[in-house]
Design an enzyme around this catalytic site. Structure first.
Site, short mmCIF file in Angstrom:
data_model
loop_
_atom_site.label_atom_id
_atom_site.label_comp_id
_atom_site.label_asym_id
_atom_site.label_seq_id
_atom_site.Cartn_x
_atom_site.Cartn_y
_atom_site.Cartn_z
N SER A 124 0.85 -1.19 0.00
CA SER A 124 0.00 0.00 0.00
C SER A 124 0.88 1.24 0.00
CB SER A 124 -0.90 0.02 1.24
OG SER A 124 -1.52 1.29 1.40
N TYR A 150 -1.21 0.23 10.49
CA TYR A 150 -1.34 -0.25 9.11
C TYR A 150 -0.18 0.25 8.26
CZ TYR A 150 -3.28 -1.00 4.44
OH TYR A 150 -3.48 -1.39 3.14
#
Length: 257
Positions: free
Chosen positions: A140, A153
């Site tokens: 990501s 995250y």
């Protein structure tokens, strides 16, 4: 077909980027091992690909990647006898800042987004060496940009990026390639974990904000990620390893002005 009769193992295969990968690789004639926790969703996916006239019945493994890595690989090998491509797609996000992050949430994200990838890769190596196969991780832009309220995250994806490059260097002499795609905002149900349901007003506002933020002036779609994953997984990319391929409409290269 470029993936015909190749054994492709996809984690997080019941939704989002994972289920889009299932459709693509099924149409390409791959032999699929699908990993996820939602058996009901898998039923819909299997029926859908059968509707395309695809006769190869996928192997569905109901499992939690954070604890079942050994079983996932063993069931795949028991079914097919080999492994050509491992797509580490499973991952999730729970919001939290340095002040609000719960350590149980931190541990859960690290277990799924990082540890599971390491363990699955370890279990898969011997089989990928035999086939001169490859690994594609789904990372990501959160791992290479800094944004509020997604601390753990972002950390997990930064770790995944470094794992990708280090593993690629270590496995290159064995002719096993390791790469990653690095998506930005992709239109999936991923953001439900942040309380943003697709079609809702808040989600629509987030979409609009991302359209304005991306240099290409649109958001990403699962097909964008699948195309990049397939490119890295193909034999024609056999001189590409240790690459973190942005699928982000240019946003990770965007300056402050």
């Amino acid at each position: 077909m470029s993936f015909e009769n190749q054994v492709v193992l996809i984690t997080g295969a019941s939704a989002g980027i994972g289920s889009a990968c299932v459709e693509y690789f099924a149409k390409q004639g791959a032999l699929l091992a699908l990993v996820g926790r939602n058996e009901k969703k898998f039923g819909k996916i299997v029926r859908k690909i059968k509707g395309y006239g695809i006769t190869n019945e996928p192997l569905v493994i109901i499992a939690d990647v954070s604890v079942d890595s050994e079983r996932i690989i063993s069931e795949t090998i028991e079914q097919y006898g080999r492994l050509n491509i491992l797509i580490n797609n499973a991952g999730f996000s729970i919001p939290g800042s340095i002040e609000t992050l719960k350590m149980d949430d931190y541990d859960a994200m690290m277990a799924t987004n990082v540890r599971a990838v390491v363990e699955l890769t370890q279990q898969a190596i011997v089989h990928l060496v035999e086939t001169k196969g490859n690994i594609v991780n789904v990372s990501s832009v959160a791992g290479i940009t800094s944004n509020p309220n997604i601390l753990a995250y972002s950390m997990s994806k930064a770790a995944l990026d470094q794992f990708t490059k280090c593993a690629a260097m270590e496995l290159a002499p064995k002719e096993v390639r390791v790469n990653a795609v690095v998506p930005s905002f992709i239109d999936t149900d991923f953001y439900a974990g942040h309380g943003l349901e697709r079609g809702g007003d808040e989600y629509s506002a987030l979409v609009e904000a991302n359209i304005n933020a991306h240099p290409l002036e649109r958001i990403g779609y699962t097909k964008d990620c699948v195309n990049a994953i397939a490119f890295l997984a193909k034999d024609s990319s056999n001189f590409i390893t240790a690459v973190l391929l942005p699928v982000d409409g240019g946003i990770s290269s965007k300056g402050a002005f």
